[in-house]
Design a protein around this motif. Structure first.
Motif, PDB file in Angstrom:
ATOM      1  N   VAL A 100       1.234  -1.717   0.039  1.00 60.12           N
ATOM      2  CA  VAL A 100       0.002  -0.102   0.516  1.00 60.12           C
ATOM      3  C   VAL A 100       1.226   1.130   0.181  1.00 60.12           C
ATOM      4  CG1 VAL A 100      -1.874   1.143   1.348  1.00 60.12           C
ATOM      5  CG2 VAL A 100      -2.100  -1.292   1.211  1.00 60.12           C
ATOM      6  N   ALA A 101       2.138   1.376   0.808  1.00 67.99           N
ATOM      7  CA  ALA A 101       2.866   2.473   1.182  1.00 67.99           C
ATOM      8  C   ALA A 101       3.291   3.007  -1.419  1.00 67.99           C
ATOM      9  CB  ALA A 101       3.879   1.768   2.017  1.00 67.99           C
ATOM     10  N   ARG A 102       3.741   1.370  -1.324  1.00 64.36           N
ATOM     11  CA  ARG A 102       3.716   2.207  -2.255  1.00 64.36           C
ATOM     12  C   ARG A 102       3.321   2.471  -3.435  1.00 64.36           C
ATOM     13  NH1 ARG A 102       6.653  -3.640  -5.235  1.00 64.36           N
ATOM     14  NH2 ARG A 102       9.423  -3.269  -4.243  1.00 64.36           N
ATOM     15  N   ARG A 103       1.714   2.422  -3.165  1.00 63.32           N
ATOM     16  CA  ARG A 103       0.775   2.884  -4.145  1.00 63.32           C
ATOM     17  C   ARG A 103       0.599   4.549  -3.525  1.00 63.32           C
ATOM     18  NH1 ARG A 103       0.654  -2.090  -4.647  1.00 63.32           N
ATOM     19  NH2 ARG A 103      -0.155  -3.423  -6.034  1.00 63.32           N
ATOM     20  N   VAL A 104       0.189   4.571  -2.607  1.00 61.46           N
ATOM     21  CA  VAL A 104      -0.061   6.376  -1.506  1.00 61.46           C
ATOM     22  C   VAL A 104       1.395   6.948  -0.796  1.00 61.46           C
ATOM     23  CG1 VAL A 104      -2.602   4.847  -1.402  1.00 61.46           C
ATOM     24  CG2 VAL A 104       0.012   4.667   1.060  1.00 61.46           C
ATOM     25  N   GLY A 105       2.257   6.370  -1.187  1.00 58.61           N
ATOM     26  CA  GLY A 105       3.563   7.552  -0.845  1.00 58.61           C
ATOM     27  C   GLY A 105       3.846   8.457  -1.316  1.00 58.61           C
ATOM     28  N   GLY A 106       3.048   8.093  -2.648  1.00 61.77           N
ATOM     29  CA  GLY A 106       3.619  10.096  -2.500  1.00 61.77           C
ATOM     30  C   GLY A 106       2.484  10.932  -2.204  1.00 61.77           C
ATOM     31  N   LEU A 107       1.992  10.698  -1.558  1.00 60.51           N
ATOM     32  CA  LEU A 107       0.735  11.506  -1.235  1.00 60.51           C
ATOM     33  C   LEU A 107       1.649  12.603   0.299  1.00 60.51           C
ATOM     34  CD1 LEU A 107      -2.512   9.076  -0.283  1.00 60.51           C
ATOM     35  CD2 LEU A 107      -2.133  10.952  -2.213  1.00 60.51           C
ATOM     36  N   PRO A 108       0.747  12.987  -0.300  1.00 59.77           N
ATOM     37  CA  PRO A 108       1.757  14.602   0.910  1.00 59.77           C
ATOM     38  C   PRO A 108       1.258  13.552   2.174  1.00 59.77           C
ATOM     39  CG  PRO A 108       1.317  15.508  -0.479  1.00 59.77           C
ATOM     40  CD  PRO A 108       0.717  14.664  -0.662  1.00 59.77           C
ATOM     41  N   ASP A 109       0.161  13.292   2.727  1.00 58.55           N
ATOM     42  CA  ASP A 109      -0.185  13.334   3.664  1.00 58.55           C
ATOM     43  C   ASP A 109       0.234  11.845   4.519  1.00 58.55           C
ATOM     44  OD1 ASP A 109      -1.714  15.154   4.861  1.00 58.55           O
ATOM     45  OD2 ASP A 109      -3.766  14.370   4.021  1.00 58.55           O
ATOM     46  N   CYS A 110       1.022  10.779   3.485  1.00 55.44           N
ATOM     47  CA  CYS A 110       1.266   9.747   4.290  1.00 55.44           C
ATOM     48  C   CYS A 110       2.446   9.393   4.512  1.00 55.44           C
ATOM     49  CB  CYS A 110       1.777   8.932   3.036  1.00 55.44           C
ATOM     50  SG  CYS A 110       2.248   7.308   3.091  1.00 55.44           S
ATOM     51  N   ARG A 111       2.829  10.039   5.952  1.00 58.86           N
ATOM     52  CA  ARG A 111       4.433  10.200   6.282  1.00 58.86           C
ATOM     53  C   ARG A 111       5.342   9.429   7.331  1.00 58.86           C
ATOM     54  NH1 ARG A 111       3.240  15.660   8.467  1.00 58.86           N
ATOM     55  NH2 ARG A 111       2.012  16.437   7.035  1.00 58.86           N
ATOM     56  N   HIS A 112       4.805   8.044   7.228  1.00 61.95           N
ATOM     57  CA  HIS A 112       4.967   6.707   8.016  1.00 61.95           C
ATOM     58  C   HIS A 112       5.119   5.586   7.660  1.00 61.95           C
ATOM     59  CE1 HIS A 112       9.613   7.297  10.522  1.00 61.95           C
ATOM     60  NE2 HIS A 112       8.888   6.040  10.031  1.00 61.95           N
ATOM     61  N   LEU A 113       5.799   3.919   7.052  1.00 62.50           N
ATOM     62  CA  LEU A 113       5.591   2.903   6.768  1.00 62.50           C
ATOM     63  C   LEU A 113       6.660   2.849   8.772  1.00 62.50           C
ATOM     64  CD1 LEU A 113       4.443   0.379   5.741  1.00 62.50           C
ATOM     65  CD2 LEU A 113       6.290   0.534   4.903  1.00 62.50           C
ATOM     66  N   VAL A 114       5.492   1.865   9.030  1.00 62.29           N
ATOM     67  CA  VAL A 114       6.015   1.104  10.870  1.00 62.29           C
ATOM     68  C   VAL A 114       5.616  -0.765   9.666  1.00 62.29           C
ATOM     69  CG1 VAL A 114       5.800   0.484  12.550  1.00 62.29           C
ATOM     70  CG2 VAL A 114       5.297   2.420  12.263  1.00 62.29           C
ATOM     71  N   ALA A 115       6.974  -1.497   9.920  1.00 64.55           N
ATOM     72  CA  ALA A 115       6.574  -2.258   9.802  1.00 64.55           C
ATOM     73  C   ALA A 115       6.850  -3.706  10.589  1.00 64.55           C
ATOM     74  CB  ALA A 115       7.346  -3.385   8.371  1.00 64.55           C
ATOM     75  N   SER A 116       6.267  -4.543  10.859  1.00 65.68           N
ATOM     76  CA  SER A 116       6.333  -5.609  12.537  1.00 65.68           C
ATOM     77  C   SER A 116       6.417  -6.764  12.022  1.00 65.68           C
ATOM     78  CB  SER A 116       5.470  -5.186  13.224  1.00 65.68           C
ATOM     79  OG  SER A 116       5.202  -6.070  14.530  1.00 65.68           O
ATOM     80  N   GLY A 117       7.462  -7.473  12.522  1.00 69.49           N
ATOM     81  CA  GLY A 117       7.216  -8.088  12.123  1.00 69.49           C
ATOM     82  C   GLY A 117       7.457  -9.206  11.199  1.00 69.49           C
ATOM     83  N   CYS A 118       8.411  -8.668  10.577  1.00 69.15           N
ATOM     84  CA  CYS A 118       8.199  -8.882   8.613  1.00 69.15           C
ATOM     85  C   CYS A 118       9.977  -9.415   8.729  1.00 69.15           C
ATOM     86  CB  CYS A 118       7.430  -8.132   8.853  1.00 69.15           C
ATOM     87  SG  CYS A 118       7.371  -8.880   6.405  1.00 69.15           S
ATOM     88  N   SER A 119      10.214  -9.805   7.712  1.00 73.47           N
ATOM     89  CA  SER A 119      11.265  -9.984   6.950  1.00 73.47           C
ATOM     90  C   SER A 119      10.897  -9.637   5.590  1.00 73.47           C
ATOM     91  CB  SER A 119      11.593 -11.860   6.741  1.00 73.47           C
ATOM     92  OG  SER A 119      11.943 -12.329   7.388  1.00 73.47           O
ATOM     93  N   ALA A 120      12.019  -8.440   5.089  1.00 74.94           N
ATOM     94  CA  ALA A 120      12.152  -7.624   3.781  1.00 74.94           C
ATOM     95  C   ALA A 120      10.952  -8.395   3.085  1.00 74.94           C
ATOM     96  CB  ALA A 120      13.651  -7.402   3.064  1.00 74.94           C
ATOM     97  N   PRO A 121      10.559  -7.743   2.100  1.00 75.42           N
ATOM     98  CA  PRO A 121       9.622  -8.578   1.020  1.00 75.42           C
ATOM     99  C   PRO A 121       9.809  -9.107  -0.006  1.00 75.42           C
ATOM    100  CG  PRO A 121       9.045  -5.806   1.616  1.00 75.42           C
ATOM    101  CD  PRO A 121      10.371  -6.581   2.290  1.00 75.42           C
ATOM    102  N   ALA A 122      11.372  -8.792  -0.137  1.00 74.13           N
ATOM    103  CA  ALA A 122      12.475  -9.331  -1.305  1.00 74.13           C
ATOM    104  C   ALA A 122      12.544 -10.788  -1.082  1.00 74.13           C
ATOM    105  CB  ALA A 122      13.472  -8.838  -1.802  1.00 74.13           C
ATOM    106  N   LEU A 123      12.755 -11.248   0.344  1.00 74.81           N
ATOM    107  CA  LEU A 123      12.322 -12.537   0.982  1.00 74.81           C
ATOM    108  C   LEU A 123      11.361 -13.293   0.890  1.00 74.81           C
ATOM    109  CD1 LEU A 123      15.513 -11.818   3.430  1.00 74.81           C
ATOM    110  CD2 LEU A 123      15.351 -12.399   1.455  1.00 74.81           C
ATOM    111  N   LEU A 124       9.853 -12.349   0.915  1.00 77.97           N
ATOM    112  CA  LEU A 124       8.916 -13.025   0.989  1.00 77.97           C
ATOM    113  C   LEU A 124       8.237 -14.054  -0.529  1.00 77.97           C
ATOM    114  CD1 LEU A 124       7.261 -10.794   3.606  1.00 77.97           C
ATOM    115  CD2 LEU A 124       8.993 -13.229   4.136  1.00 77.97           C
ATOM    116  N   PRO A 125       7.589 -14.905  -0.281  1.00 79.23           N
ATOM    117  CA  PRO A 125       7.628 -15.961   1.296  1.00 79.23           C
ATOM    118  C   PRO A 125       7.994 -16.818   1.425  1.00 79.23           C
ATOM    119  CG  PRO A 125       6.104 -16.939  -0.976  1.00 79.23           C
ATOM    120  CD  PRO A 125       7.099 -15.516  -1.791  1.00 79.23           C
ATOM    121  N   SER A 126       8.535 -16.824   2.507  1.00 82.24           N
ATOM    122  CA  SER A 126       9.321 -17.960   3.417  1.00 82.24           C
ATOM    123  C   SER A 126       9.485 -19.080   2.869  1.00 82.24           C
ATOM    124  CB  SER A 126       9.586 -18.227   5.032  1.00 82.24           C
ATOM    125  OG  SER A 126       8.568 -18.296   5.637  1.00 82.24           O
TER     126      SER A 126
END
Length: 261
Positions: A100-126
């Motif tokens: 979702v951040a890839r899609r809305v990250g350009g919005l001025p109001d999108c301020r941060h992504l907090v990813a919890s308990g997750c390996s890097a997306p490039a390594l997924l799925p395990s």
């Protein structure tokens, strides 16, 4: 916002200056995030993301594709964004929040992504997730136990499993089919939160997150396992409040422009 089927929220918290969109883990109940509101006080409104087939949307077909689900959430956020917001996701929810951040990250109001308990997306799925998604019955339940989060009464009662685990199975299948696509670094800052005893996520699995970010992601290691926040949501809300405070300092009210380098 109040009429969007994508979001669950407490109307009493709607006047907050910022929002935290919370994405649940595989099989998770979005409504559980609403209990975190007390930990955020007046700093932000908790908005739980409710996918099709869950909660009040139980009569809708469940999502089967991460990218299509991300498209739907992103469109709903774009349609309702009227104040600064942060995306927070745990485990599978972190993968979805990243897309979702890839899609809305350009919005001025999108301020941060907090990813919890997750390996890097490039390594997924395990490999473990892929193998677990193929299992059925008791074998599936026991395999899911590796990640934690299943109450003992569910593990011990097959009737409860039949009632409560279909969403978890569906989410595991969806994650197992996730196909990461390389893309431009996110334009928003990224913070990673992980439990030091999480058997599923290790430091090596977090390193490739740097390739997804314009700047090095911040890392927070906290006591606990994969569900380190069970019984102590302040492990997350304290981090969120700190990020919101820093954002207010970087973006003061009154229309003042601040160049952040």
């Amino acid at each position: 916002m109040s009429s969007s089927p994508w979001f669950l929220r407490d109307p009493a918290s709607s006047e907050r200056e910022a929002r935290i969109y919370c994405f649940p883990h595989a099989g998770g109940n979005p409504r559980s995030f609403l209990g975190w509101q007390r930990g955020l006080g007046d700093d932000a409104e908790i908005v739980a993301v409710c996918p099709p087939g869950r909660g009040p949307r139980y009569q809708e077909p469940s999502a089967t594709d991460v990218m299509e689900l991300a498209d739907g959430v992103a469109a709903a956020i774009v349609a309702t964004a009227d104040r600064p917001f942060v995306l927070f996701g745990h485990s599978f929810g972190a993968v979805l929040a990243f897309e979702v951040a890839r899609r809305v990250g350009g919005l001025p109001d999108c301020r941060h992504l907090v990813a919890s308990g997750c390996s890097a997306p490039a390594l997924l799925p395990s490999r473990r997730v892929v193998e677990t998604a193929r299992l059925k019955g008791r074998a599936f339940t026991e395999a899911v136990g590796f990640f934690g989060g299943l109450p003992p009464e569910v593990v011990a009662d097959e009737a409860l499993q039949e009632l409560l685990l279909p969403h978890l199975k569906a989410d595991f299948r969806m994650v197992a089919q996730y196909a990461y696509r390389p893309g431009a670094p996110l334009s928003v800052p990224v913070t990673l939160i992980n439990g030091v005893d999480d058997p599923h996520v290790k430091e090596a699995g977090l390193e490739p997150w740097a390739r997804e970010c314009a700047d090095e992601p911040a890392q927070h290691w906290v006591d606990g396992g994969h569900f380190y926040f069970d019984g102590r949501p302040d492990a997350v809300t304290d981090v969120l409040r700190s990020l919101l405070s820093a954002d207010r300092g970087a973006n003061p009210p009154g229309g003042t422009h601040v160049e952040v380098i």
